[in-house]
Each structure stands twice: as structure tokens, then as C-alpha cells.
Design an enzyme around this catalytic site. Structure first.
Site, PDB file in Angstrom:
ATOM      1  CG  HIS A  41     -17.390  -2.584   5.055  1.00 62.28           C
ATOM      2  ND1 HIS A  41     -17.205  -1.849   5.581  1.00 62.28           N
ATOM      3  CD2 HIS A  41     -18.243  -2.911   4.040  1.00 62.28           C
ATOM      4  CE1 HIS A  41     -17.039  -1.142   4.749  1.00 62.28           C
ATOM      5  NE2 HIS A  41     -18.581  -1.227   3.856  1.00 62.28           N
ATOM      6  CG  HIS A 128     -15.146  -4.521  -3.150  1.00 64.37           C
ATOM      7  ND1 HIS A 128     -16.535  -4.506  -4.136  1.00 64.37           N
ATOM      8  CD2 HIS A 128     -15.305  -3.168  -3.248  1.00 64.37           C
ATOM      9  CE1 HIS A 128     -16.979  -3.208  -4.013  1.00 64.37           C
ATOM     10  NE2 HIS A 128     -15.923  -3.070  -3.151  1.00 64.37           N
TER      11      HIS A 128
END
Length: 187
Positions: A41, A128
Site C-alpha cells: 500500500h 512510496h
């Protein structure tokens, strides 16, 4: 409940990244713990332990934040490490966001949490997706060089999720994640 707010890539994006990462996982390295695909995620706001009585207000405020957001395109690409490649604790793939919607969305979800009386981790937002963690700080330049070649398929982010994290209950004694709320972008 230990909670965070995230954008979760669709299955086809996860599968594409998994195919690229799998040969690297097969290379045995006791210093690296690879994250499970199902846990991938992009964290917008880490909330930590949130008292149960604050979750309804938090959910309502996150719903409002999502409703104001327009869907936007993302792509996973490149690699890096936190806090640095030479002394890494986390290895990640980057997120291309030409519309620069993610930083704004991170700000609005963090603001929603604060208004609900929930403290947000104060770290600077860096888009990220965590691929691996290290057991101790190590030099990961070889991993980053290989992973930096990655370019995933583009996709349209259409929602945010509020996810609970149960440490030690997931694959390889890592965290287990459960989505406790999801809100679509309507803006």
C-alpha cells in the site's frame, strides 16, 4: 486499534510488481524481510493506536476528504531506501504522480485525523510502497540498483482505505492488515 490511511494499488498492479520482485525474494538474504504482496500500500497517514471511541468521527472526516478528491493516475517506479541506501531499514519502490495529488491527499487525510482528535505520525510524506525491511541498518545499494529498473503499469487511484494493523499476526510473523473503511473519490 493501530490504524493508517492508504491508497491500495489494484490487483493487476500488485501482480505485476510481484512478478518483478519474486526472483529477488528467491535470493536468500537473512538481513532482508520482504513484505507480503497482500500488504502492499501507499501510506498517506500513519495514526498508530486510535481509541475505539474516535473511529466513527475519524471515518466521517476521511469520507469527506475522499469525496473532495478527484481520481488521479499513479505508477510504481524506481527504488530507494529509508533513511538512506547506505544505512537502510526500509527498501521501497517509488510512486510517480504527475498530478501531484498524493501530497495533497496526504495533507487532507492527516488534517481529517487531527480534527477527529487522532495524532498523526509527523514524518514528512514521501510517496512510496515498502517492499522490504531490514533486521538491522545495512547497505542496500545492490538491491536498490536492481529494483530501480522497475516500471509498473499506470492505474487510476479512486479511493482511500482506513486499515488496521495487527503486529505479529501476518505472514512470516509480520503485520496482518484489515480494511476497516474505504471511501471513493468523488471530486
Amino acid at each position: 486499534m493501530r490504524l493508517f490511511v492508504a491508497v491500495v494499488p489494484p490487483v493487476e498492479v500488485v501482480e505485476h510488481l510481484s512478478e518483478f520482485v519474486e526472483p529477488r525474494r528467491a535470493h536468500r538474504d537473512d538481513d532482508i524481510r520482504w513484505a507480503a504482496d497482500e500488504n502492499w500500500h501507499i501510506t498517506l497517514a500513519f495514526l498508530g493506536d486510535v481509541p475505539e471511541y474516535k473511529t466513527d468521527d475519524l471515518a466521517e472526516r476521511l469520507e469527506v476528504a475522499a469525496e473532495r478528491q478527484k481520481p488521479f493516475d499513479l505508477q510504481l517506479a524506481g527504488a530507494g531506501a529509508f533513511p538512506s541506501v547506505a544505512d537502510a531499514r526500509v527498501v521501497w519502490t517509488g510512486v510517480r504522480d504527475e498530478s501531484e495529488a498524493l501530497p495533497h491527499l496526504a495533507m487532507t487525510t492527516r488534517s481529517a485525523a487531527n480534527k477527529a482528535g487522532v495524532t498523526v505520525d509527523g514524518r514528512k510524506f514521501t510517496p512510496h510502497l515498502t517492499l522490504a525491511r531490514t533486521r538491522q541498518p545495512i547497505d542496500v545499494v545492490k538491491w536498490v540498483r536492481v529494483l530501480d529498473e522497475y516500471r509498473g503499469p499506470a492505474w487510476t487511484a479512486e479511493s482511500i482505505e482506513l486499515i488496521s494493523s495487527r503486529l505479529g499476526e501476518g505472514p512470516s510473523h509480520g503485520a496482518a492488515y484489515d480494511t476497516v473503511g474505504e471511501w471513493e473519490f468523488l471530486g
